[in-house]
Design a protein around this motif. Structure first.
Motif, PDB file in Angstrom:
ATOM      1  N   ASP A 214       0.818  -1.208   0.000  1.00 29.78           N
ATOM      2  CA  ASP A 214       0.000   0.000   0.000  1.00 29.78           C
ATOM      3  C   ASP A 214       0.855   1.262   0.000  1.00 29.78           C
ATOM      4  OD1 ASP A 214      -2.286  -1.416  -0.161  1.00 29.78           O
ATOM      5  OD2 ASP A 214      -2.915  -1.135   1.908  1.00 29.78           O
ATOM      6  N   THR A 247      -0.499  -2.101  -5.612  1.00 23.99           N
ATOM      7  CA  THR A 247      -1.496  -2.472  -4.597  1.00 23.99           C
ATOM      8  C   THR A 247      -2.252  -3.751  -4.963  1.00 23.99           C
ATOM      9  OG1 THR A 247      -3.269  -1.161  -5.625  1.00 23.99           O
ATOM     10  CG2 THR A 247      -1.829  -0.032  -4.032  1.00 23.99           C
ATOM     11  N   GLN A 248      -1.909  -4.316  -6.136  1.00 27.19           N
ATOM     12  CA  GLN A 248      -2.540  -5.553  -6.630  1.00 27.19           C
ATOM     13  C   GLN A 248      -4.031  -5.351  -6.881  1.00 27.19           C
ATOM     14  OE1 GLN A 248      -1.378  -8.940  -4.167  1.00 27.19           O
ATOM     15  NE2 GLN A 248       0.503  -7.858  -3.604  1.00 27.19           N
ATOM     16  N   GLU A 250      -7.009  -5.362  -9.208  1.00 22.87           N
ATOM     17  CA  GLU A 250      -7.408  -5.966 -10.479  1.00 22.87           C
ATOM     18  C   GLU A 250      -8.577  -5.182 -11.047  1.00 22.87           C
ATOM     19  OE1 GLU A 250      -5.963  -8.404 -12.010  1.00 22.87           O
ATOM     20  OE2 GLU A 250      -4.615  -9.182 -10.450  1.00 22.87           O
ATOM     21  N   GLU A 276     -11.523  -5.303  -8.387  1.00 19.83           N
ATOM     22  CA  GLU A 276     -11.491  -5.997  -7.103  1.00 19.83           C
ATOM     23  C   GLU A 276     -10.169  -5.706  -6.411  1.00 19.83           C
ATOM     24  OE1 GLU A 276     -12.852 -10.336  -5.491  1.00 19.83           O
ATOM     25  OE2 GLU A 276     -11.535 -10.302  -7.252  1.00 19.83           O
ATOM     26  N   SER A 277     -10.249  -5.344  -5.119  1.00 21.80           N
ATOM     27  CA  SER A 277      -9.043  -5.094  -4.323  1.00 21.80           C
ATOM     28  C   SER A 277      -8.528  -6.399  -3.746  1.00 21.80           C
ATOM     29  CB  SER A 277      -9.361  -4.127  -3.177  1.00 21.80           C
ATOM     30  OG  SER A 277      -9.757  -2.868  -3.661  1.00 21.80           O
ATOM     31  N   ARG A 278      -7.259  -6.405  -3.405  1.00 24.28           N
ATOM     32  CA  ARG A 278      -6.707  -7.565  -2.705  1.00 24.28           C
ATOM     33  C   ARG A 278      -7.225  -7.573  -1.261  1.00 24.28           C
ATOM     34  NH1 ARG A 278      -2.568  -4.034  -1.177  1.00 24.28           N
ATOM     35  NH2 ARG A 278      -1.796  -4.491   0.924  1.00 24.28           N
ATOM     36  N   LYS A 279      -7.199  -8.705  -0.637  1.00 29.36           N
ATOM     37  CA  LYS A 279      -7.682  -8.812   0.735  1.00 29.36           C
ATOM     38  C   LYS A 279      -6.727  -8.089   1.682  1.00 29.36           C
ATOM     39  CE  LYS A 279     -11.246 -11.340  -0.254  1.00 29.36           C
ATOM     40  NZ  LYS A 279     -12.612 -10.784  -0.117  1.00 29.36           N
ATOM     41  N   ARG A 280      -7.301  -7.270   2.561  1.00 32.51           N
ATOM     42  CA  ARG A 280      -6.517  -6.534   3.553  1.00 32.51           C
ATOM     43  C   ARG A 280      -7.063  -6.819   4.948  1.00 32.51           C
ATOM     44  NH1 ARG A 280      -6.670  -3.199  -0.992  1.00 32.51           N
ATOM     45  NH2 ARG A 280      -4.797  -1.965  -1.456  1.00 32.51           N
ATOM     46  N   ASP A 283     -10.421  -5.111   5.886  1.00 31.90           N
ATOM     47  CA  ASP A 283     -11.607  -5.368   5.068  1.00 31.90           C
ATOM     48  C   ASP A 283     -12.850  -5.662   5.886  1.00 31.90           C
ATOM     49  OD1 ASP A 283     -10.322  -4.910   2.771  1.00 31.90           O
ATOM     50  OD2 ASP A 283      -9.984  -7.002   2.235  1.00 31.90           O
ATOM     51  N   ARG A 327      -9.037 -12.547 -14.526  1.00 33.94           N
ATOM     52  CA  ARG A 327      -9.140 -12.938 -13.126  1.00 33.94           C
ATOM     53  C   ARG A 327     -10.438 -12.455 -12.492  1.00 33.94           C
ATOM     54  NH1 ARG A 327      -3.009 -11.498 -10.896  1.00 33.94           N
ATOM     55  NH2 ARG A 327      -1.866 -12.773 -12.411  1.00 33.94           N
ATOM     56  N   ASP A 343      -7.411   2.012  -3.372  1.00 28.57           N
ATOM     57  CA  ASP A 343      -7.680   1.587  -4.749  1.00 28.57           C
ATOM     58  C   ASP A 343      -8.698   2.517  -5.405  1.00 28.57           C
ATOM     59  OD1 ASP A 343      -5.896  -0.512  -4.644  1.00 28.57           O
ATOM     60  OD2 ASP A 343      -7.386  -1.932  -3.917  1.00 28.57           O
TER      61      ASP A 343
END
Length: 911
Positions: A214, A247-248, A250, A276-280, A283, A327, A343
């Motif tokens: 991040d 920040t990955q 997608e 879609e954000s990556r899991k943090r 969340d 993905r 994001d």
């Protein structure tokens, strides 16, 4: 307890306090208060007041700069590391307090003198008003004054002074310094050049946080926002994409079936952004969608469209629109998961260049709407949601059905700023990751929206409240009362009307020198503005502005340069504009007019430098690319060779100090020229213009045409230069574009027949064309391209004798003899002989027709036998008989008549 500097800095950068930060209790408590928005507690603490203790001095402080006021030392800090951290913590608190007061709200209840340790004998000298007024003067940069109604500017100035100090242990200081400069740029009237080492320092320091996804994404995002602030949007868009990768995040812009209107019967493809954000770890925080946003007390009001035709939101069919292999195949476009606020900031950053029209340089305005809608659908932060609503308002401003909501939403955003409907911490959490405008910029945007809608009186009221005198004058001109605007400026200059900062400053006892210092930057701008409004006295007013500024006003010199250029005094324009670009090298229009002035005085090296600067500041400036190409050729004519390695035109890059495109000059006149075609550089002696210069000109035009695809003059120039350097395929493509753009209006004149014939020569004979002919396409490839040019582009639109003959030669090269003879006959019918009417009396025109008859007969004799089954003798006799029958009455006694009768006899004998 040992100080964990890295953890403390990370908490400040992320805006989230980590409970495991180790260090002295007094220091960690201060840092925690900064993160939680308790700026008063930080800045009025004993440690901070020691840091901000004024030096004891016998000199008059009013005559000294603010950096001479402080030593920035504190007895609370036992080590150098603690002192650095204290300075950093206080700098962040000052910067965020300034942002709260001028950007996010709610109103700040803290004054400069409350944070200072002021000796008793200086109580009357050092006041809130004097500190703020001096800060406004010192914040002027690059010849650009700071906005004089900014609240507590002393906090910004003091934060910058702290961040300018050396930091050996706090590596994030370079990042905070960049953030402070970004805020500073917003305070200036025009963007000005920051320190050249600013971005390199940021990039160097950011290596330490590469492991944190991040933070790495944030630093890339903020670097991109800085480039956007300097109007270098292509570099900015590239960094935004890198931030998303860091920040990955997608995301995929695609199409999905859905309905956009209330009366739509069938589903059609609509643009949608799948993301879609990556899991943090965060969340699990509660999320609100836009249906509840208007009911929430801690989010900006989201106005509904309430249109009788358009739906509030596109209704998508529940299906998977993602491309195979994506993905995001599991996402439902109508029910996507909420995104992380960071994001969301990245997606909004991708939508900042509202005027972008080229998909290769970011998103177009049509593509931006799905990005903004994706963010608005899930409101997770006050400032992020505000930015999303602002961008939606901008996108909807030019659409009939949405313009009402656009304006009302903008008004609602302005009204919400002073409120306390959300915490300071929430509002500031992502402030550096957004291009959120200041309060006065947002109000000005609202006024400009009113102005565009014709509600000029309301716009004028806002402009006057903000003391934006240039906009005030424009409003009075729109109301057909220009004298009112002039009167306002004169009243200000002559003291009958005073700006707010001047009123405050003059209410205090001060020396005449100090009052002059306080008023200099604003007065210079007012004199320059008066010159715009009174063109008959413009020279005197611009000169006065320069004198009042003490030789620091870039605005004055830009105006003087434009004034002299418009009147043909190019030497004087060069002198003035040289001074203007030295003060502020970020304004490309100054460089452009300077380049034009150099061209008029035939100083090619200066022109090259100026136009190179233009395209480095704004690489989409097609006009400057065109002029740079012309200069390269002219430099060759003057015997000045340019090294290609120094000026690879499609790779020109300058330091960040010169990468922002500014606003136009007050006076700027330029007619874009067109390179010669029939008597062009391509036809001049090959030794006159070095080939390297021609190649640079070709590259410059090629780059410029990416941004001026419909400019036929540039395509014409490109065609000539491409032919000269042997880029025959490009010359062919350029001629096609010129014909497509001009044919409807100019007919056969749209075709450069000389160029067409040279292309046909190259395609039919295989002979090299130009100095770089070896780089061109194969003869067969060029033959196909030229054939396509004639049959698909030119002949369906225009025709002429030379065009038909060129096509005939092309067909002969392909062995298409009958088609070639048909083309020759078309050329004959379009010429003098074919269009000669019975009763013609012009002997010269008749003799020209005789030559054409002889030529077509020779063509039929020579090539007719090669076309199997073609009755060429019958065709030749028919041509001859028809021409003689039409002209016998008036020209039978001419000497050339015997040639026709002899030719007729020869045809009979050949049978």
């Amino acid at each position: 307890m040992a100080l964990d500097t890295h953890a403390l800095e990370k908490s400040l950068l992320s805006g989230r306090w980590a409970d495991d930060v180790r260090g002295p209790a007094w220091l960690t408590e201060l840092a925690k208060n900064v993160v939680e928005g308790a700026f008063r507690d930080v800045l009025t603490s004993a440690s901070a007041r020691e840091l901000f203790a004024l030096r004891q001095s016998n000199a008059d402080l009013s005559e000294q700069s603010l950096d001479a006021y402080f030593e920035f030392a504190s007895s609370s800090a036992q080590t150098a590391e603690e002192l650095e951290c204290l300075r950093l913590v206080c700098a962040v608190a000052l910067l965020h307090a300034f942002l709260q007061a001028n950007w996010t709200g709610p109103n700040l209840d803290l004054k400069p003198t409350e944070i200072l340790a002021i000796p008793g004998d200086l109580q009357d000298t050092v006041t809130d008003e004097s500190l703020n007024a001096k800060s406004i003067v010192e914040l002027a940069h690059g010849g650009e004054p700071a906005y004089h109604l900014a609240e507590v500017p002393f906090f910004l100035r003091l934060a910058k002074l702290l961040l300018e100090l050396p930091f050996e242990r706090c590596t994030s200081a370079a990042w905070w310094k960049t953030r402070a400069w970004a805020v500073h740029e917003h305070v200036l009237d025009e963007p000005a050049a920051p320190p050249e080492d600013l971005i390199p320092q940021l990039q160097s320091s950011s290596k330490n946080i590469a492991a944190d996804a991040d933070l790495n994404g944030r630093v890339l995002l903020e670097e991109g926002l800085f480039y956007h602030l300097l109007e270098q949007d292509r570099q900015a868009s590239e960094l935004f994409v890198k931030a998303a990768q860091a920040t990955q995040l997608e995301y995929e812009l695609t199409g999905a079936l859905g309905k956009r209107t209330k009366f739509q019967q069938n589903d059609v493809t609509q643009l949608v952004l799948l993301a879609e954000s990556r899991k943090r770890e965060t969340d699990s925080a509660p999320v609100q969608d836009d249906t509840s946003a208007t009911e929430s007390k801690n989010l900006p009001e989201t106005l509904q469209l309430n249109d009788d035709t358009l739906l509030e939101r596109t209704q998508f069919v529940s299906s998977n629109p993602a491309a195979p292999g994506s993905r995001l195949t599991h996402l439902d476009p109508s029910n996507q998961p909420p995104l992380d606020p960071l994001d969301q900031c990245i997606l909004l950053a991708m939508c900042l260049n509202i005027k972008n029209m080229s998909p290769s340089h970011g998103l177009t305005s049509e593509q931006m709407a799905p990005y903004v809608d994706r963010v608005i659908a899930h409101a997770r932060n006050w400032s992020v949601h505000t930015m999303a609503l602002l961008l939606r308002s901008r996108l909807e401003a030019n659409r009939t059905r949405t313009i009402d909501r656009s304006t009302l939403q903008l008004q609602a955003l302005v009204d919400q700023m002073p409120t306390a409907d959300s915490s300071v911490t929430e509002r500031l959490a992502y402030i550096h990751d957004l291009a959120l405008p200041s309060k006065w910029e947002l109000q000005r945007e609202l006024a400009q929206r009113y102005f565009a809608l014709g509600v000029v009186r309301s716009a004028l009221e806002i402009f006057e409240r903000l003391e934006l005198w240039e906009d005030v004058a424009k409003s009075w001109q729109s109301l057909e009362r220009p004298e009112k605007g002039i009167a306002v400026i004169r009243d200000l200059l002559e003291g009958r009307k005073a700006e707010a900062d001047a009123v405050i400053a003059r209410s205090k006892a001060a020396s005449a020198g100090r009052r002059q210092t306080l008023d200099t930057a604003r007065a210079a701008k007012l004199w320059a503005l008066l010159g715009d409004l009174e063109p008959q006295h413009a020279l005197a007013h611009y000169t006065k502005a320069w004198e009042v500024s003490g030789g620091t006003s870039g605005r004055a010199m830009r105006s003087l340069g434009g004034y002299h250029f418009a009147r043909g005094d190019h030497a004087a324009a060069i002198v003035c504009l040289r001074k203007a670009v030295a003060i502020n090298p970020l304004l490309s229009r100054s460089w452009f007019i300077l380049g034009c002035a150099y061209v008029r005085t035939e100083e090619w090296a200066g022109a090259k430098e100026a136009f190179t600067r233009c395209v480095s500041i704004d690489d989409e400036d097609a006009e400057s690319w065109n002029n740079l190409a012309s200069v390269f050729l002219r430099m060759g004519e003057a015997g000045q060779k340019v090294e290609a390695a120094d000026d690879a035109a499609d790779e020109v890059r300058l330091p960040i100090a010169s990468i922002s495109r500014g606003r136009a000059l007050t006076v700027a006149h330029h007619a874009q020229g067109e390179l010669r075609t029939t008597d062009s550089a391509a036809d001049e002696p090959s030794g006159r213009v070095p080939f390297s210069n021609k190649l640079l000109a070709f590259r410059a035009l090629k780059q410029g045409l990416k941004f001026a695809y419909d400019n036929w003059r540039m395509w014409n120039n490109y065609m000539v230069v491409a032919l000269d350097v042997g880029e025959l395929a490009e010359a062919c493509r350029a001629l096609a574009r010129v014909v497509e753009e001009r044919a409807a209006k100019d007919g056969a004149a749209a075709v450069d027949e000389d160029v067409l014939e040279r292309l046909v020569d190259a395609a039919t004979r295989g002979e090299p064309e130009g100095e770089g002919a070896g780089a061109g396409p194969s003869r067969a490839g060029l033959l196909r391209q030229v054939t396509d040019l004639l049959e698909r582009v030119i002949l369906p639109r225009v025709s002429s004798v030379r065009i038909f003959r060129a096509r005939a030669r092309l067909l002969m090269a392909q062995g298409r003899w009958e088609d070639a003879l048909g083309a020759h006959m078309e050329a004959y019918r379009a010429g003098a002989a074919g269009t000669l009417e019975a009763g013609e009396t012009d002997a010269a025109r008749w003799r020209e027709g005789v030559k054409e008859v002889e030529e077509i007969v020779d063509v039929l004799r020579n090539f007719g036998p090669r076309a199997e089954g073609y009755k060429w003798r019958l065709q030749a006799r028919s041509v001859l008989r028809t021409f003689m029958g039409r002209t016998r009455e008036n020209f039978e006694d001419e000497p050339e008549w015997t040639r026709l009768t002899k030719l007729q006899e020869e045809l009979r004998q050949e049978e």
